[in-house]
Design an enzyme around this catalytic site. Structure first.
Site: not given
Length: 384
Positions: A68, A71, A122, A164, A176, A205, A209, A294
């Site tokens: 990743d 950190e 994302k 998406k 993506k 996640s 929302v 949005r």
């Protein structure tokens, strides 16, 4: 007597909001290709990546490499897994999938046999403001990582994608989809089994929302919903993670897997349900305010594009789209052009090339009046 709320009796469970029975996949079939194997997870500190790591750890891999570029979250998932699985060999790697030489070091040093690629940007509106980052990370980063997996003889490579990517109206979805196309093209002539998993919004996640709604409820409201007609497909974090792992087990190369997630859910219904489960009354104790779509958002998402042939798998809850053959030579040239324009921040050319790669990409913007000044300055491609 009305002085105790539901939220004081029990915490709201994510599964309460799903509107269906959670899917539990066949984990026994996974054991053979993960137990005793060297496994690399990119985006290991994210919502999906970290749950993938937790699931993998249950099958006693020989080594689990956590990669990743953040950190503190990487430190946190390493500490969690070290405590839960004291006998597991963990390797935390602070790296970015866009850095080819760094990935060479990782593959040469740790020799992963299975790769789960969950590293991606994302958030749709955030990527509309930062389109070059969406391209360099989601598209070019995936290309670099997939090519390394092919070069170093990885057995299984599973990429995490999104609904998406289907008929995208935003940079994130288009990026993506472009990554999906590259992985499918690479799979045609590789010993590595490349597969892709496409799923909807993940309940709970980071940035989803549910945490936002719960915080707004705790603050007394209002709960903000973009549009009264917005609907989304939802799944839980364990469902998403298990689907990713299972896909690596049943994939033959080049397929895209989707989970049967039932019917899509109206976001406003989700907000009302969450308010009620918190022991409050929607529109009385907590208001719901509609803020408008949005940048880049659609009223609804799709799991399948027109013409994608869908077949059942050994698991009734998992569907698979047949591998699509693509011309790698032509695609590679387009990717070179895309990378060059993204790295030089030539957004006009970048979006033009991205639309050439993903012809169904149709940007749509919803502003009540003139776009914000910052948005206009950061997206000159919209005015050319």
């Amino acid at each position: 007597d009305g002085t105790v709320s539901v939220s004081q009796i029990k915490d709201v469970q994510i599964e309460d909001l799903l509107g269906r029975v959670p899917v539990h996949l066949d984990l026994d079939s996974i054991r053979g290709y993960l137990s005793g194997k060297r496994v690399l997870v990119t985006g290991a500190a994210g919502s999906i990546g970290s749950e993938i790591c937790r699931q993998i750890a249950l099958f006693a891999p020989a080594k689990l490499v956590l990669l990743d570029n953040a950190e503190t979250p990487l430190y946190q998932i390493e500490m969690e897994l070290s405590g839960s699985f004291p006998g597991l060999r963990l390797v935390p790697v602070l790296a970015d999938v866009r850095h080819a030489s760094r990935l060479d070091f990782v593959f040469e040093t740790f020799m992963p046999e299975v790769v789960f690629h969950a590293a991606a940007y994302k958030h749709v509106p955030m990527m509309e403001y930062n389109p070059a980052e969406a391209v360099t990370n989601n598209v070019i980063g995936t290309r670099i990582l997939a090519e390394k997996a092919h070069l170093y003889g990885v057995k299984n490579f599973v990429m995490v994608s999104t609904d998406k990517a289907v008929n995208p109206t935003n940079i994130m979805g288009a990026s993506k989809r472009a990554a999906e196309l590259f992985v499918q093209a690479l799979a045609q002539n590789s010993r590595t089994i490349f597969t892709t998993v496409r799923f909807g919004n993940v309940l709970g996640s980071n940035g989803s929302v549910i945490p936002l709604f719960m915080e707004q409820i705790r603050s007394g409201g209002p709960v903000t919903v973009t549009h009264p007609d917005v609907i989304r497909y939802f799944m839980t974090i364990p469902e998403a993670s298990q689907l990713v792992i299972q896909a690596g087990c049943i994939g033959k190369g080049g397929e895209i897997f989707v989970l049967d997630m039932g019917e899509p859910v109206r976001i406003v219904d989700l907000a009302e349900e969450l308010i009620s489960l918190s022991g409050l009354t929607p529109y009385e104790d907590i208001e719901i305010a509609f803020t408008g779509l949005r940048p880049g958002e659609k009223l609804f998402e799709e799991l399948l594009a027109c013409g994608e042939g869908v077949k059942p798998t050994i698991n009734s809850k998992i569907k698979v789209m047949e591998a699509v053959r693509g011309d790698m030579e032509t695609l590679a040239l387009k990717f070179e052009s895309l990378q060059s324009s993204a790295e030089s921040f030539d957004l006009v050319q970048m979006v033009k090339t991205l639309r050439d790669i993903v012809p169904e990409y149709e940007p749509k913007y919803h502003f009540e009046s003139e776009p914000p000044v910052v948005f206009r300055r950061m997206r000159p491609d919209l005015h050319s």
